[in-house]
Design a protein around this motif. Structure first.
Motif, PDB file in Angstrom:
ATOM      1  N   UNK A  39       0.826  -1.225   0.000  1.00  0.00           N
ATOM      2  CA  UNK A  39       0.000   0.000   0.000  1.00  0.00           C
ATOM      3  C   UNK A  39       0.854   1.268   0.000  1.00  0.00           C
ATOM      4  N   UNK A  40       1.985   1.215   0.728  1.00  0.00           N
ATOM      5  CA  UNK A  40       2.834   2.416   0.819  1.00  0.00           C
ATOM      6  C   UNK A  40       3.655   2.641  -0.436  1.00  0.00           C
ATOM      7  N   UNK A  41       3.939   1.572  -1.178  1.00  0.00           N
ATOM      8  CA  UNK A  41       4.855   1.716  -2.315  1.00  0.00           C
ATOM      9  C   UNK A  41       4.303   1.081  -3.597  1.00  0.00           C
ATOM     10  N   UNK A  42       4.236  -0.241  -3.656  1.00  0.00           N
ATOM     11  CA  UNK A  42       4.027  -0.922  -4.952  1.00  0.00           C
ATOM     12  C   UNK A  42       2.720  -0.501  -5.642  1.00  0.00           C
ATOM     13  N   UNK A  43       1.645  -0.378  -4.868  1.00  0.00           N
ATOM     14  CA  UNK A  43       0.358   0.030  -5.462  1.00  0.00           C
ATOM     15  C   UNK A  43       0.485   1.421  -6.093  1.00  0.00           C
ATOM     16  N   UNK A  44       1.322   2.249  -5.469  1.00  0.00           N
ATOM     17  CA  UNK A  44       1.506   3.604  -5.985  1.00  0.00           C
ATOM     18  C   UNK A  44       2.472   3.606  -7.170  1.00  0.00           C
ATOM     19  N   UNK A  45       3.406   2.642  -7.204  1.00  0.00           N
ATOM     20  CA  UNK A  45       4.261   2.499  -8.403  1.00  0.00           C
ATOM     21  C   UNK A  45       3.361   2.253  -9.620  1.00  0.00           C
ATOM     22  N   UNK A  46       2.371   1.372  -9.407  1.00  0.00           N
ATOM     23  CA  UNK A  46       1.476   1.007 -10.510  1.00  0.00           C
ATOM     24  C   UNK A  46       0.765   2.259 -11.032  1.00  0.00           C
ATOM     25  N   UNK A  47       0.258   3.061 -10.109  1.00  0.00           N
ATOM     26  CA  UNK A  47      -0.506   4.257 -10.504  1.00  0.00           C
ATOM     27  C   UNK A  47       0.359   5.258 -11.274  1.00  0.00           C
ATOM     28  N   UNK A  48       1.639   5.346 -10.925  1.00  0.00           N
ATOM     29  CA  UNK A  48       2.483   6.376 -11.561  1.00  0.00           C
ATOM     30  C   UNK A  48       2.867   6.044 -13.000  1.00  0.00           C
ATOM     31  N   UNK A  49       2.603   4.794 -13.404  1.00  0.00           N
ATOM     32  CA  UNK A  49       2.950   4.414 -14.786  1.00  0.00           C
ATOM     33  C   UNK A  49       2.182   5.230 -15.814  1.00  0.00           C
ATOM     34  N   UNK A  50       0.992   5.693 -15.425  1.00  0.00           N
ATOM     35  CA  UNK A  50       0.175   6.462 -16.370  1.00  0.00           C
ATOM     36  C   UNK A  50       0.728   7.873 -16.552  1.00  0.00           C
ATOM     37  N   UNK A  51       1.578   8.311 -15.614  1.00  0.00           N
ATOM     38  CA  UNK A  51       2.014   9.718 -15.631  1.00  0.00           C
ATOM     39  C   UNK A  51       3.397   9.931 -16.223  1.00  0.00           C
ATOM     40  N   UNK A  52       4.340   9.014 -15.988  1.00  0.00           N
ATOM     41  CA  UNK A  52       5.733   9.239 -16.388  1.00  0.00           C
ATOM     42  C   UNK A  52       6.404   7.916 -16.739  1.00  0.00           C
TER      43      UNK A  52
ATOM     44  N   UNK B  68       8.169 -10.705  -9.041  1.00  0.00           N
ATOM     45  CA  UNK B  68       6.831 -11.274  -9.285  1.00  0.00           C
ATOM     46  C   UNK B  68       5.748 -10.389  -8.667  1.00  0.00           C
ATOM     47  N   UNK B  69       6.043  -9.827  -7.501  1.00  0.00           N
ATOM     48  CA  UNK B  69       5.048  -8.941  -6.857  1.00  0.00           C
ATOM     49  C   UNK B  69       4.828  -7.685  -7.700  1.00  0.00           C
ATOM     50  N   UNK B  70       5.896  -7.143  -8.250  1.00  0.00           N
ATOM     51  CA  UNK B  70       5.752  -5.971  -9.135  1.00  0.00           C
ATOM     52  C   UNK B  70       4.832  -6.322 -10.303  1.00  0.00           C
ATOM     53  N   UNK B  71       5.134  -7.440 -10.947  1.00  0.00           N
ATOM     54  CA  UNK B  71       4.389  -7.799 -12.158  1.00  0.00           C
ATOM     55  C   UNK B  71       2.945  -8.153 -11.806  1.00  0.00           C
ATOM     56  N   UNK B  72       2.773  -8.921 -10.710  1.00  0.00           N
ATOM     57  CA  UNK B  72       1.418  -9.336 -10.315  1.00  0.00           C
ATOM     58  C   UNK B  72       0.555  -8.149  -9.918  1.00  0.00           C
ATOM     59  N   UNK B  73       1.194  -7.088  -9.431  1.00  0.00           N
ATOM     60  CA  UNK B  73       0.426  -5.903  -8.994  1.00  0.00           C
ATOM     61  C   UNK B  73       0.036  -5.028 -10.179  1.00  0.00           C
ATOM     62  N   UNK B  74       0.669  -5.258 -11.333  1.00  0.00           N
ATOM     63  CA  UNK B  74       0.269  -4.485 -12.517  1.00  0.00           C
ATOM     64  C   UNK B  74       1.343  -3.567 -13.079  1.00  0.00           C
ATOM     65  N   UNK B  75       2.609  -3.797 -12.707  1.00  0.00           N
ATOM     66  CA  UNK B  75       3.685  -3.025 -13.341  1.00  0.00           C
ATOM     67  C   UNK B  75       3.991  -3.663 -14.701  1.00  0.00           C
TER      68      UNK B  75
END
Ligand code: TYM
Length: 354
Positions: free
Chosen positions: A24-37, A67-74
């Protein structure tokens, strides 16, 4: 900030199980930032060895975090996913930063004190210099934004101090070589080689706390497994941990103000809000006045609904280590191309021949 390509960098250590705090503090927010930069996400294995690691476990954890990065949607094709040790320029720039950062700056780092414990004399030199390598991680890509949890704030401030000192110490040379970009610092416009990176910290889960003690951070190193939700926990385990989470005897308040001095209630409401992608106010609008006996089952259901598909996908991905290693290799090559260019310029600036 002008002149710098807007780029995101962040990293996660491959040590032990990832927790709901990491997600919640990091990986979910990594996913969201892909749309911006453009984003670069790194499994920081060189940081992991600042504390003793079993080599086979380290390899397994590096693949598990990937695997967690990819599974979360990166998306590793549109962006970059790799492990730190594949790109030697991290360590190379880290050394230059060892020579920029001051002992006094590192002596203030609270995480070193926490991790070294009482016997700091026995800590590795790597653990002490950890923040300099972290600064190099971001600056070797001249990244402008870094999504992290609250606990990394001091390290990001240090990164800005290192970048600023490098820019100042070598300002004449940077200008003479034409390697700088214009950057606003306060009222001044300066010619800078490294950007002053912006931390992207915030939301209801910037600091997810232990389920056993609302004043302690949820951490993969906590001896009690009941204190955290691991991304690999199954549905029953997640539900049990939420049900047994420490709370207090009062009903939930109607507004966020009422969460003051109620750390456990604040934490559980924050976790619900982050999982549901709403504010804490919105959660309290729905559950204000409810007892924990009603709120906890709702939280358990939501946590299972959000986390279980990720752990299932993680299991599917880790079953194919060749695929994971291929992602890291491809990402390492693309990251390496950017890092090489930066390091070439740094060598010219500093006067390192070669
Ligand atoms: P690490 O591996 O401890 O944690 C990875 C990310 O998860 C966040 N986090 C949390 N957020 C909210 N609540 C929690 N309880 C919680 N626990 C962990 C962390 O803030 C982090 O964003 N030093 C870094 C790794 C690193 C790095 C970097 C990060 C190395 N180089 C460059 C950013 C940029 C670390 O140990 O994170």
């Amino acid at each position: 900030m002008t002149g710098f390509h807007q780029r995101v960098f962040s990293g996660v250590q491959p040590t032990g199980n990832l927790t709901l705090g990491n997600y919640l503090g990091a990986i979910k927010r990594f996913v969201a930032m892909q749309a911006e930069m453009d984003c670069i996400y790194c499994v920081v294995d060189l940081h992991a060895i600042t504390l003793p690691q079993d080599p086979a476990d380290l390899i397994a954890s590096t693949r598990a975090v990937t695997a967690a990065f990819l599974a979360s949607g990166i998306d590793p094709k549109a962006h970059i996913v790799f492990n730190q040790s594949r790109v030697p320029q991290h360590a190379e720039l880290g050394w230059v930063f060892n020579c920029i950062a001051r002992l006094g700056w590192l002596n203030r780092m609270t995480q070193f004190k926490d991790k070294a414990g009482k016997n700091a004399e026995a800590a590795s030199v790597g653990l002490y210099a950890y923040p300099n390598l972290m600064a190099a991680d971001m600056m070797v890509y001249r990244a402008t934004h870094v999504p992290v949890g609250e606990d990394q704030k001091q390290h990001i401030e240090l990164t800005r101090d290192i970048a600023q000192k490098f820019n100042n110490d070598y300002s004449t040379r940077i200008a003479a070589l034409g390697l700088g970009h214009e950057m606003r610092v306060g009222d001044e416009t300066v010619n800078a080689f490294f950007p002053l990176i912006e931390p992207v910290i915030g939301g209801p889960a910037a600091r997810v706390m232990s389920l056993r003690d609302g004043t302690k951070k949820m951490s993969k190193s906590d001896p009690s497994d009941m204190s955290r939700i691991n991304l690999t926990d199954d549905a029953d385990t997640i539900a049990k941990k939420v049900r047994k989470a420490v709370s207090d005897p009062l009903p939930l308040p109607e507004t966020v103000d009422g969460l003051k001095d109620r750390p456990e209630a604040d934490n559980l409401v924050g976790i619900y809000a982050a999982l549901a992608d709403v504010t804490k106010d919105a959660v309290l609008a729905e559950f204000g006045g409810a007892q924990f006996s009603a709120f906890k089952p709702a939280l358990a259901d939501l946590a299972v609904q959000k986390i279980e598909p990720i752990s299932a996908e993680m299991r599917r991905i880790t079953a194919d280590p060749a695929y994971v290693d291929g992602v890291l290799k491809d990402g390492g090559e693309r990251a390496g191309a950017i890092a090489e260019e930066t390091m070439k310029a740094v060598k010219q600036i500093v006067g390192l021949l070669g």
